[in-house]
Scaffold this active site. Structure first.
Site, mmCIF file in Angstrom:
data_model
loop_
_atom_site.group_PDB
_atom_site.id
_atom_site.type_symbol
_atom_site.label_atom_id
_atom_site.label_comp_id
_atom_site.label_asym_id
_atom_site.label_seq_id
_atom_site.Cartn_x
_atom_site.Cartn_y
_atom_site.Cartn_z
ATOM 1 N N GLU A 20 0.795 -1.239 0.000
ATOM 2 C CA GLU A 20 0.000 0.000 0.000
ATOM 3 C C GLU A 20 0.824 1.284 0.000
ATOM 4 O O GLU A 20 0.629 2.164 0.829
ATOM 5 C CB GLU A 20 -0.946 -0.011 1.213
ATOM 6 C CG GLU A 20 -1.826 -1.238 1.251
ATOM 7 C CD GLU A 20 -2.797 -1.243 2.419
ATOM 8 O OE1 GLU A 20 -2.631 -0.430 3.345
ATOM 9 O OE2 GLU A 20 -3.730 -2.058 2.397
ATOM 10 N N ASN A 57 1.962 -5.131 -3.133
ATOM 11 C CA ASN A 57 0.567 -5.415 -2.807
ATOM 12 C C ASN A 57 -0.195 -4.119 -2.528
ATOM 13 O O ASN A 57 0.305 -3.253 -1.808
ATOM 14 C CB ASN A 57 0.572 -6.290 -1.537
ATOM 15 C CG ASN A 57 -0.749 -6.940 -1.261
ATOM 16 O OD1 ASN A 57 -1.328 -7.552 -2.139
ATOM 17 N ND2 ASN A 57 -1.233 -6.816 -0.029
ATOM 18 N N HIS A 67 -10.638 -6.038 -2.261
ATOM 19 C CA HIS A 67 -11.703 -5.815 -1.270
ATOM 20 C C HIS A 67 -12.804 -5.056 -1.997
ATOM 21 O O HIS A 67 -12.610 -3.896 -2.376
ATOM 22 C CB HIS A 67 -11.204 -4.942 -0.115
ATOM 23 C CG HIS A 67 -10.142 -5.586 0.726
ATOM 24 N ND1 HIS A 67 -10.394 -6.646 1.562
ATOM 25 C CD2 HIS A 67 -8.831 -5.301 0.882
ATOM 26 C CE1 HIS A 67 -9.276 -6.986 2.203
ATOM 27 N NE2 HIS A 67 -8.313 -6.183 1.802
ATOM 28 N N GLU A 109 -6.560 -10.548 -1.054
ATOM 29 C CA GLU A 109 -7.325 -10.364 0.196
ATOM 30 C C GLU A 109 -8.812 -10.291 -0.100
ATOM 31 O O GLU A 109 -9.545 -9.505 0.506
ATOM 32 C CB GLU A 109 -6.856 -9.086 0.919
ATOM 33 C CG GLU A 109 -5.378 -9.078 1.245
ATOM 34 C CD GLU A 109 -4.912 -7.824 1.984
ATOM 35 O OE1 GLU A 109 -5.759 -7.093 2.524
ATOM 36 O OE2 GLU A 109 -3.694 -7.590 2.016
ATOM 37 N N ASP A 145 -12.600 -10.077 -0.491
ATOM 38 C CA ASP A 145 -13.865 -10.136 0.250
ATOM 39 C C ASP A 145 -14.820 -9.154 -0.428
ATOM 40 O O ASP A 145 -14.394 -8.147 -0.980
ATOM 41 C CB ASP A 145 -13.703 -9.879 1.764
ATOM 42 C CG ASP A 145 -12.909 -8.634 2.128
ATOM 43 O OD1 ASP A 145 -12.731 -7.751 1.256
ATOM 44 O OD2 ASP A 145 -12.472 -8.519 3.288
HETATM 45 C C1 XIL Z 1 -6.209 -5.993 8.481
HETATM 46 C C2 XIL Z 1 -6.537 -7.093 9.470
HETATM 47 O O1 XIL Z 1 -7.476 -7.957 8.887
HETATM 48 C C3 XIL Z 1 -7.055 -6.510 10.759
HETATM 49 O O2 XIL Z 1 -7.211 -7.516 11.738
HETATM 50 C C4 XIL Z 1 -6.123 -5.448 11.282
HETATM 51 O O3 XIL Z 1 -6.675 -4.839 12.415
HETATM 52 C C5 XIL Z 1 -5.847 -4.397 10.234
HETATM 53 O O4 XIL Z 1 -5.343 -5.049 9.061
HETATM 54 N N1 XIL Z 1 -5.086 -4.661 3.708
HETATM 55 C C6 XIL Z 1 -4.022 -5.375 4.209
HETATM 56 C C7 XIL Z 1 -4.214 -6.179 5.433
HETATM 57 O O5 XIL Z 1 -2.959 -5.428 3.589
HETATM 58 O O6 XIL Z 1 -3.038 -6.293 6.177
HETATM 59 C C8 XIL Z 1 -5.322 -5.640 6.298
HETATM 60 O O7 XIL Z 1 -5.551 -6.540 7.380
HETATM 61 C C9 XIL Z 1 -6.573 -5.452 5.488
HETATM 62 C C10 XIL Z 1 -6.335 -4.501 4.360
#
Ligand code: XIL
Length: 496
Positions: A174, A214, A251, A280, A282
Site C-alpha cells: 500500500e 501489494n 476488497h 485479500e 472479500d
Molecule cells: C487488516 C486485518 O485484517 C485486521 O485484523 C487489522 O486490524 C488491520 O489489518 N489490507 C491489508 C491487510 O494489507 O493487512 C489488512 O488486514 C486489510 C487490508
C-alpha cells in the site's frame, strides 16, 4: 483479523467510487525444495470438489488468511485444511508483530501459523515487510537514514528467519495514494527510492521467494492509483529492480464493486512480466456475481496464479458486519462458494511453469541454488566467484569470512559476511573480526552479535547459526553509517 479497526476509515478517504482495494501479491511456482510444489496443471481431469482441488487443475492455488487465534478454532481449521492450499497470516507477520523493539524479533505467533499450514502441505505467503500501517512503535521516533536503516534491518531480520520457506512475500504494502502518486508516509519521507531499496534488500535476503508489491484499489484499469502502481512495476522491470508479482487486494464494497475491466488490469500487469494474484478478496454480502466475475477474470489470465480470501467464514472477517466471505458463521458454504468453485473448474488457461524470475542485478549469484534448510545464501563456497570483494580466508580447518556489499545509499551501506566452514569437522561457534574504514559506524547487526561499532569490530554467531557442518556456511548482515562505502579490511574468522 477479527476487528475492523482504523482501516475502513482510511479507505473511504479518497476512494469514493472505487472501493477498497488492497492487495498483496504473489507469484507462482517455487524452486525451493523447502516448499510444497503442486502437480502440473491438468484441465482434462475431473472437476475439483474443493476450492483447492478446483484451483490446482489449472496450476493455481486457493488461499486464505488466518490469525493465530484461529489455531484453536476447530471449525475454522477443518475448513482451512479441506479447502485451501495457501495460507497468509493476517497480522502476525506485520512489522509491529515481528520486531516489537529495535533488533528484537518475535516470530512465535507467525511461526505457529506457518507450521500449521506447512504441516498440511500448504504453501505460504508472507505479509508484509514494509508498510505505513502496523509499524513497530520505535519506527515512529525514527526518520531519514535511521528509519531507512531500520526498514532494511527489519527486512533482513524477518526474511532470514523464514528463508527458503515461503512461496511469496509482500515486500511493500500500500505505498500508493488514490491519485496515483506515492502515499505520504514516514517511509516515503526517507526518499523516493525506499520501495526499490526494500525489494533489492529482500532479493538479497532470500533469492528463493517471489517478491510482491501489494495494494488495494488497483483493480480498475482506468483508475489513477492503478496506473501509478503499473508505472512503478514497469519502471522496476525496465531497470532490473527485482519484483516478481503484484497483489491486488480485491476488497469489494458496496461503493466499489468489481470493475468491468478487471481482467484487463490483471493481464496488463502480467504483460510486464510479473505474476498477479488476488490477495485479500472479500465482497460485501458475498455477491455471487462479483465472486464469479473476479474468479473468472483470474482464470482467464495465465499469470494470475491464485486467489486468497481474507478469512474463511464471515466470523473471521475484518469486515464481519458485511458478511463478505464464502462461508457463513455456521461454516456453511454460500452460493458464492459454488460460483467460485464452478469458475475455478471452468478455467481455460493454466499457469505457465515459470521459474523464479530475474536474479538480483546488483547482488549475488545463486539464481538457482535453493536454500534447503540452512542458508547457502550467497555463493557456494567452492565454486562461485565473489561478486565484489575478495574473500579473506583463514587457515584450512578453520572458518573463513567473505564480505560483500549488498546495498548502499547516501550516507550508508548494507554489508554481508558469509562465514564458511572449509574443514571436515563441525564447528561450534565462530567469530569474525573486521576493521571498518575511518568514519564508518555499525548501526545494526543481524544473525550475529557484535562487539564494537567502529574500528576493529568482532561479530560472533547468534544462538541459531553457530553450528556449521563440513563445508556449510551461514551469513550475517550489518548496516553501516558513513560517508564512504569502503569495504572492511582485515577480515578474519576463528572458531573456538
Ligand atoms: C487488516 C486485518 O485484517 C485486521 O485484523 C487489522 O486490524 C488491520 O489489518 N489490507 C491489508 C491487510 O494489507 O493487512 C489488512 O488486514 C486489510 C487490508
Amino acid at each position: 483479523m477479527n476487528d475492523v479497526p482504523a482501516r475502513p476509515k482510511r479507505r473511504t478517504r479518497g476512494a469514493a467510487r472505487l472501493l477498497l482495494g488492497g492487495a498483496c501479491a504473489l507469484a507462482i511456482t517455487v524452486s525451493s525444495m523447502a516448499l510444497t510444489t503442486f502437480a502440473r496443471a491438468d484441465l482434462s481431469g475431473p472437476p475439483g470438489t474443493t476450492l483447492k482441488a478446483a484451483a490446482e487443475r489449472s496450476g493455481r492455488y486457493f488461499g486464505a488468511a488466518m490469525g493465530s487465534d484461529r489455531l484453536t478454532d476447530s471449525g475454522f481449521l477443518t475448513i482451512a485444511s479441506r479447502e485451501f492450499d495457501m495460507m497468509t497470516a493476517v497480522n502476525e507477520m506485520k512489522p509491529d508483530a515481528t520486531e516489537p523493539n529495535a533488533g528484537q524479533f518475535d516470530f512465535r505467533r507467525g511461526d505457529a501459523i506457518y507450521n500449521w499450514a506447512n504441516e498440511r502441505g500448504m504453501r505460504f505467503r508472507g505479509h508484509t515487510l514494509a508498510w505505513h500501517g502496523q509499524q513497530p512503535r520505535f519506527w515512529g521516533s525514527l526518520s531519514g537514514s535511521a528509519l531507512r536503516a531500520a526498514m532494511i534491518s527489519h527486512i533482513n531480520g524477518v526474511m532470514a528467519h523464514y528463508k527458503g520457506k515461503f512461496a511469496y512475500w509482500d515486500v511493500v504494502n500500500e505505498a500508493y495514494a488514490e491519485n496515483g502518486s506515492r502515499r505520504s508516509s514516514n517511509l516515503q519521507a526517507t526518499g523516493n527510492d525506499w520501495i526499490e531499496v526494500a525489494f533489492r534488500t529482500a532479493r538479497a535476503a532470500d533469492p528463493s521467494v517471489k517478491l510482491c508489491y501489494n495494494d488495494y484499489n488497483i483493480e480498475n484499469w482506468t483508475y489513477a492509483k492503478t496506473q501509478g502502481v503499473y508505472n512503478l512495476i514497469k519502471d522496476f522491470k525496465a531497470r532490473g529492480v527485482p519484483v516478481d508479482c503484484v497483489g491486488l487486494q480485491t476488497h469489494f464494497t458496496g461503493g466499489s464493486s468489481l470493475p468491468g475491466n478487471f481482467q484487463q488490469t490483471l493481464s496488463s500487469f502480467a504483460a510486464l512480466g510479473v505474476d498477479v494474484a488476488l490477495t485479500e478478496a472479500d465482497v460485501t454480502n458475498a455477491s455471487t456475481s462479483q465472486y464469479q466475475g473476479l474468479t473468472q477474470a483470474c482464470m482467464n489470465v495465465p499469470r494470475c496464479v491464485g486467489i486468497t480470501t481474507w478469512g474463511i467464514r464471515d466470523s473471521d472477517s475484518w469486515r464481519g458486519s458485511e458478511n463478505p466471505l464464502l462461508f457463513d458463521r455456521n461454516s456453511n458454504p454460500k452460493a458464492a462458494y459454488t460460483a467460485v468453485l464452478n469458475a475455478l473448474n471452468a478455467a481455460s488457461t493454466t499457469v505457465p511453469g515459470t521459474p523464479p524470475t530475474t536474479a538480483p542485478p546488483t547482488t549475488a549469484p545463486p539464481t538457482t541454488a535453493p536454500p534447503t534448510t540452512a542458508p547457502p545464501t550467497t555463493a557456494p563456497p567452492t565454486t562461485a566467484p565473489p561478486t565484489t570483494a575478495p574473500p579473506t580466508t583463514a587457515p584450512p580447518g578453520a572458518c573463513s569470512g567473505t564480505y560483500r556489499m549488498v546495498n548502499s545509499w547516501n550516507g550508508g551501506f548494507q554489508g554481508e559476511v558469509t562465514v564458511a566452514n572449509n574443514g571436515s569437522a563441525t564447528l561450534s561457534g565462530w567469530t569474525v573480526r573486521l576493521t571498518l574504514a575511518g568514519g564508518q559506524t555499525i548501526a545494526n547487526v543481524w544473525s550475529g552479535i557484535n562487539t564494537g561499532t567502529s574500528g576493529t569490530v568482532s561479530v560472533r554467531n547468534a544462538d541459531y547459526n553457530g553450528s556449521l557442518g563440513a563445508n556449510a556456511s551461514t551469513t550475517f548482515g550489518f548496516l553501516v553509517n558513513g560517508s564512504s562505502t569502503t569495504a572492511p579490511s582485515g577480515l578474519s574468522c576463528t572458531s573456538p
